[in-house]
Design an enzyme around this catalytic site. Structure first.
Site, PDB file in Angstrom:
ATOM      1  N   LYS A 150      -5.481   0.885   8.715  1.00 40.96           N
ATOM      2  CA  LYS A 150      -5.773   0.918   7.273  1.00 40.96           C
ATOM      3  C   LYS A 150      -7.205   0.480   6.980  1.00 40.96           C
ATOM      4  O   LYS A 150      -7.752   0.797   5.915  1.00 40.96           O
ATOM      5  CB  LYS A 150      -4.802   0.014   6.517  1.00 40.96           C
ATOM      6  CG  LYS A 150      -3.358   0.469   6.551  1.00 40.96           C
ATOM      7  CD  LYS A 150      -3.080   1.528   5.525  1.00 40.96           C
ATOM      8  CE  LYS A 150      -1.599   1.811   5.397  1.00 40.96           C
ATOM      9  NZ  LYS A 150      -1.289   2.783   4.337  1.00 40.96           N
ATOM     10  N   ASP A 175       1.729  -3.171   0.891  1.00 42.93           N
ATOM     11  CA  ASP A 175       2.662  -3.920   1.729  1.00 42.93           C
ATOM     12  C   ASP A 175       1.909  -4.948   2.573  1.00 42.93           C
ATOM     13  O   ASP A 175       2.522  -5.786   3.217  1.00 42.93           O
ATOM     14  CB  ASP A 175       3.402  -2.966   2.678  1.00 42.93           C
ATOM     15  CG  ASP A 175       4.482  -2.169   1.975  1.00 42.93           C
ATOM     16  OD1 ASP A 175       5.220  -2.757   1.182  1.00 42.93           O
ATOM     17  OD2 ASP A 175       4.587  -0.954   2.235  1.00 42.93           O
TER      18      ASP A 175
END
Length: 401
Positions: free
Chosen positions: A75, A123
């Site tokens: 990410k 998350d």
């Protein structure tokens, strides 16, 4: 459980916007942007020959994103890249000229970015990337986290100076709240999922991921024949499918998209033939994949380029964490978080079933490519599940003095 793609759009050309977003020229530009990042270097590509022999395939290579830009996850390539692109676009608009990434730290650009706030729901890993990107350019960040995000993951985001906002409910609830609050306050939402009317920025996030595929193809002895890739909303899976189709054309690998059984939104969408929002039931240990509705853009790509869709269980995910920490033969140890090894869990499950092997042509000459999408982003939970601290696993690869 595995199903083949039966969507009417399967194997049709990508939408031109998606083809441009994930094409080779765009991926080259991502790598140019990365060259301006302190600490950037390619992540390791690890061969697992002993495991390949055990599973009856020709080769297994895994890209270890636990080492990416100090954030421990792939990410790091997406959210921060999108923040940088958006900041440069705003600076270009206000200054009346094209502003390049080489000017990112100039006083003129910093004066613009100081007035900007970026926001997202997370998350854990995406929010950390957005927060790091905001700190890098001198913007503010507001990160929305749902009830299931651990205190350790929240602290890892907050260290980049982000404002942390708790939201009751699940990931989808935090996405909705981030969008509402950002609209009210004039903030820019940098989401890794998309919905009608909001596609370009998630496309930029996915575009950022293409750098890791370019790195892998440069190092692999031969292009892969099979990819098992885990998915939450589908961004990384769509990005790899789109880029490999652009780079390899008809020789692209067979793409199997792997969902947690407890959050199988892409699997159920593939089974239904359209986007499905699955019910939120018991949380999955694969927290970074706990998403209940696919990204619209990701589904548009995967309905064309995803060859198969499957699910893996909680036990299978935890077993892979332990298997990578205590590898067979001379295979190196890998620190894989709860979501990081889900693709490998899918491969192991498929390889154990003769019918599935035949269905996806997973033979003895198969060259499988995987991504460890995260390291131990929650070290305490990792140690609880594996019985070893991340440091102890990493030290298994140390060469004796």
């Amino acid at each position: 459980m595995l199903i083949l793609n039966a969507h009417p759009d399967y194997k049709k050309p990508l939408d031109p916007v998606d083809a441009e977003t994930l094409g080779v020229p765009a991926a080259r530009e991502v790598e140019r942007y990365l060259s301006f990042r302190d600490g950037h270097r390619p992540t390791p590509l690890v061969g697992l020959p002993a495991l390949a022999r055990e599973l009856g395939v020709g080769a297994i290579h895994i890209k270890d994103e636990g080492h990416r830009l100090g954030l421990g996850s792939f990410k790091a390539l997406g959210g921060s890249y999108a923040v940088i692109r958006l900041v440069l676009e705003e600076a270009s608009r206000r200054l009346g000229r094209t502003v390049d990434v080489a000017e990112l730290q100039s006083p003129e650009v910093r004066a613009v970015t100081a007035t900007m706030t970026v926001a997202c729901a997370t998350d854990g890993n995406h929010g950390r990337s957005v927060a790091q990107g905001a700190q890098l350019v001198g913007a503010k960040a507001a990160i929305f986290v749902h009830a299931g995000v651990s205190d350790e993951r929240i602290a890892a985001i907050a260290r980049f100076g982000a404002e942390m906002i708790r939201v009751d409910g699940n990931y989808d609830d935090s996405v909705a709240e981030a969008t509402r609050t950002a609209e009210r306050n004039g903030w820019t939402v940098v989401s890794d999922t998309s919905w009608p009317g909001y596609e370009r920025i998630p496309g930029l996030v996915m575009q950022g991921y293409t750098a890791l595929f370019r790195e892998a193809l440069r190092e692999l002895p031969e292009p892969p024949t099979h990819v098992f890739i885990q998915a939450g909303v589908g961004g990384i899976a769509a990005a790899i499918a789109g880029y490999f189709a652009a780079e390899l054309g008809a020789e692209r690998p067979f793409i199997t998209v792997v969902d947690p059984a407890r959050a199988a939104c892409l699997f159920e969408s593939a089974r239904a033939g359209h986007i499905v929002k699955v019910a939120h039931d018991e949380p999955t240990v694969m927290a970074m994949l706990e998403c209940y509705e696919p990204s619209m853009v990701a589904w548009r790509i995967l309905s064309r380029l995803g060859d198969a869709f499957m699910t893996v269980s909680e036990d299978e995910a935890i077993s892979v964490m332990n298997r990578l920490a205590r590898p067979a033969g001379d295979d190196p140890a890998i620190v894989a978080g709860e979501s990081g090894g889900a693709g490998l869990a899918g491969l192991i499950s498929a390889a154990s079933d003769p019918d599935v092997r035949a269905k996806i042509a997973l033979g003895p000459d198969a060259r499988v490519f995987l991504i460890n999408t995260e390291g131990a982003t929650d070290p305490a939970l990792y140690e609880k599940l594996v019985g070893l601290a991340p440091r102890q696993v990493a030290e298994r690869n140390a060469v004796p003095a």
